[in-house]
Design a protein around this motif. Structure first.
Motif, PDB file in Angstrom:
ATOM      1  N   GLY A 145     -14.002  17.802  86.524  1.00 12.92           N
ATOM      2  CA  GLY A 145     -12.594  17.419  86.556  1.00 12.92           C
ATOM      3  C   GLY A 145     -12.312  16.036  86.022  1.00 12.92           C
ATOM      4  O   GLY A 145     -11.316  15.408  86.398  1.00 12.92           O
ATOM      5  N   LEU A 197      -5.281  16.173  85.151  1.00 12.29           N
ATOM      6  CA  LEU A 197      -5.961  16.992  86.141  1.00 12.29           C
ATOM      7  C   LEU A 197      -6.416  18.296  85.488  1.00 12.29           C
ATOM      8  O   LEU A 197      -5.780  18.771  84.533  1.00 12.29           O
ATOM      9  N   LEU A 199      -6.887  22.205  84.863  1.00 14.71           N
ATOM     10  CA  LEU A 199      -6.024  23.366  85.013  1.00 14.71           C
ATOM     11  C   LEU A 199      -6.863  24.615  84.781  1.00 14.71           C
ATOM     12  O   LEU A 199      -7.645  24.678  83.829  1.00 14.71           O
ATOM     13  N   THR A 200      -6.732  25.607  85.645  1.00 18.57           N
ATOM     14  CA  THR A 200      -7.470  26.860  85.477  1.00 18.57           C
ATOM     15  C   THR A 200      -6.506  28.010  85.180  1.00 18.57           C
ATOM     16  O   THR A 200      -5.346  27.994  85.597  1.00 18.57           O
ATOM     17  N   ALA A 229     -10.342  27.065  81.495  1.00 14.09           N
ATOM     18  CA  ALA A 229     -10.020  25.745  82.044  1.00 14.09           C
ATOM     19  C   ALA A 229      -9.627  24.783  80.936  1.00 14.09           C
ATOM     20  O   ALA A 229     -10.066  24.910  79.787  1.00 14.09           O
ATOM     21  N   LEU A 239       3.261  19.786  91.117  1.00 13.55           N
ATOM     22  CA  LEU A 239       1.965  20.460  91.188  1.00 13.55           C
ATOM     23  C   LEU A 239       2.016  21.704  92.060  1.00 13.55           C
ATOM     24  O   LEU A 239       1.219  22.630  91.880  1.00 13.55           O
ATOM     25  N   ASP A 240       2.903  21.698  93.045  1.00 11.95           N
ATOM     26  CA  ASP A 240       2.973  22.825  93.976  1.00 11.95           C
ATOM     27  C   ASP A 240       4.024  23.821  93.504  1.00 11.95           C
ATOM     28  O   ASP A 240       5.096  23.441  93.028  1.00 11.95           O
ATOM     29  N   ALA A 251      -3.343  27.231  87.740  1.00 12.95           N
ATOM     30  CA  ALA A 251      -3.455  26.432  88.960  1.00 12.95           C
ATOM     31  C   ALA A 251      -4.096  25.102  88.629  1.00 12.95           C
ATOM     32  O   ALA A 251      -5.045  25.032  87.840  1.00 12.95           O
ATOM     33  N   VAL A 252      -3.591  24.041  89.232  1.00 18.05           N
ATOM     34  CA  VAL A 252      -4.193  22.712  89.119  1.00 18.05           C
ATOM     35  C   VAL A 252      -5.088  22.497  90.322  1.00 18.05           C
ATOM     36  O   VAL A 252      -4.726  22.854  91.442  1.00 18.05           O
ATOM     37  N   TYR A 253      -6.278  21.968  90.100  1.00 19.85           N
ATOM     38  CA  TYR A 253      -7.114  21.619  91.259  1.00 19.85           C
ATOM     39  C   TYR A 253      -7.449  20.139  91.237  1.00 19.85           C
ATOM     40  O   TYR A 253      -7.528  19.514  90.186  1.00 19.85           O
ATOM     41  N   ARG A 254      -7.589  19.598  92.430  1.00 19.90           N
ATOM     42  CA  ARG A 254      -7.864  18.170  92.593  1.00 19.90           C
ATOM     43  C   ARG A 254      -9.376  17.966  92.688  1.00 19.90           C
ATOM     44  O   ARG A 254     -10.001  18.462  93.629  1.00 19.90           O
ATOM     45  N   PRO A 255      -9.967  17.214  91.752  1.00 23.34           N
ATOM     46  CA  PRO A 255     -11.417  16.963  91.805  1.00 23.34           C
ATOM     47  C   PRO A 255     -11.798  16.179  93.062  1.00 23.34           C
ATOM     48  O   PRO A 255     -10.935  15.603  93.739  1.00 23.34           O
TER      49      PRO A 255
END
Length: 260
Positions: A145, A197, A199-200, A229, A239-240, A251-255
């Motif tokens: 990430g 960030l 993104l998947t 990704a 983000l939500d 979807a965004v994920y936080r490393p």
């Protein structure tokens, strides 16, 4: 666990030496250079006076100066920029033809831990017997990430948008550096509206610049990526919700290094 080792042909080296080398770089870069011990490795940047990101840099401490690890395509521009600032400083700026190597998932023998996050592995100067490709390394970096500033930024990007403050790339206690006023103000006042960030999604990566949507609202844009990704520059206040990219659910994920 097998350690992967790759040579990064996308990176190149610049040696800054001479009696004024550390003071010279300390006043220019976002990182503390004065306390950089020989053999130590730090991450930093050179910014424009308005605080935009010009060069992402890894700083290797040497007995007689500092070795800078920079994007290969920007080495000439870095040397030109350093020469512009040199004036009467007693420094020499020269290319070094040795390659840059990385190891992952751990820090292989002869490597130094990547200063951005331990999850990236290690970094070294010189040939190290590669058993993997640079593309393999880029896949690992994206999975961790971490943005690639050499590929994911443009001349309008602020270093905090590329997470330099979260990846040990800015020493806010060191004093002045070029672009320091804007950078410190963004951090101090919390004026951080966008960040890079991961993104998947399903399928191949959308083209760079493709919009990331939250419902019908623009939430950001895709930078660089691969199947499944990509790195994206996204608005933190969007983000939500129901994210999509190129008509696909995303979807965004936080490393792990990113604050909750």
């Amino acid at each position: 666990m097998t350690e992967h080792i790759a040579r990064l042909d996308s990176r190149a080296l610049v040696k800054v030496s001479g009696p004024d080398a550390r003071d010279f770089l300390h006043n220019l870069l976002t990182q503390d250079v004065e306390t950089l011990e020989p053999g130590a490795l730090r991450f930093g940047a050179m910014l424009s006076p308005p605080g935009r990101l010009l060069f992402d840099l890894f700083l290797w401490g040497d007995e007689d100066g500092v070795m800078l690890d920079v994007a290969a395509e920007k080495r000439g521009a870095l040397i030109q920029r350093l020469s512009m600032y040199r004036l009467r400083a007693k420094v020499e700026v020269a290319t070094d033809q040795r390659p840059v190597a990385v190891s992952w998932p751990g820090v292989a023998e002869g490597f130094t831990a990547d200063p951005r996050t331990a999850a990236l592995g290690g970094r070294a100067v010189g040939e190290r017997g590669a058993n993997a490709s640079e593309d393999d390394w880029q896949a690992h970096r994206l999975a961790v990430g971490v943005p690639d500033p050499a590929r994911d930024v443009d001349d309008g990007t602020y270093p905090i948008e590329a997470n330099f403050d979260l990846l040990n790339g800015i020493d806010f206690a060191k004093g002045c550096f070029v672009g320091q006023e804007t950078t410190s103000r963004m951090k101090r006042r919390g004026e951080i509206k966008k960040r890079m960030l991961p993104l998947t999604f399903d399928g191949p990566a959308p083209a760079a610049g493709t919009e990331v949507l939250n419902g019908e609202l623009r939430a950001g844009e895709v930078l660089t990526g691969r199947d499944g990704a990509a790195m994206a520059l996204v608005r933190l206040d969007r983000l939500d919700g129901n994210l999509s990219v190129d008509g696909r659910v995303a979807a965004v994920y936080r490393p792990a290094y990113f604050p909750v």
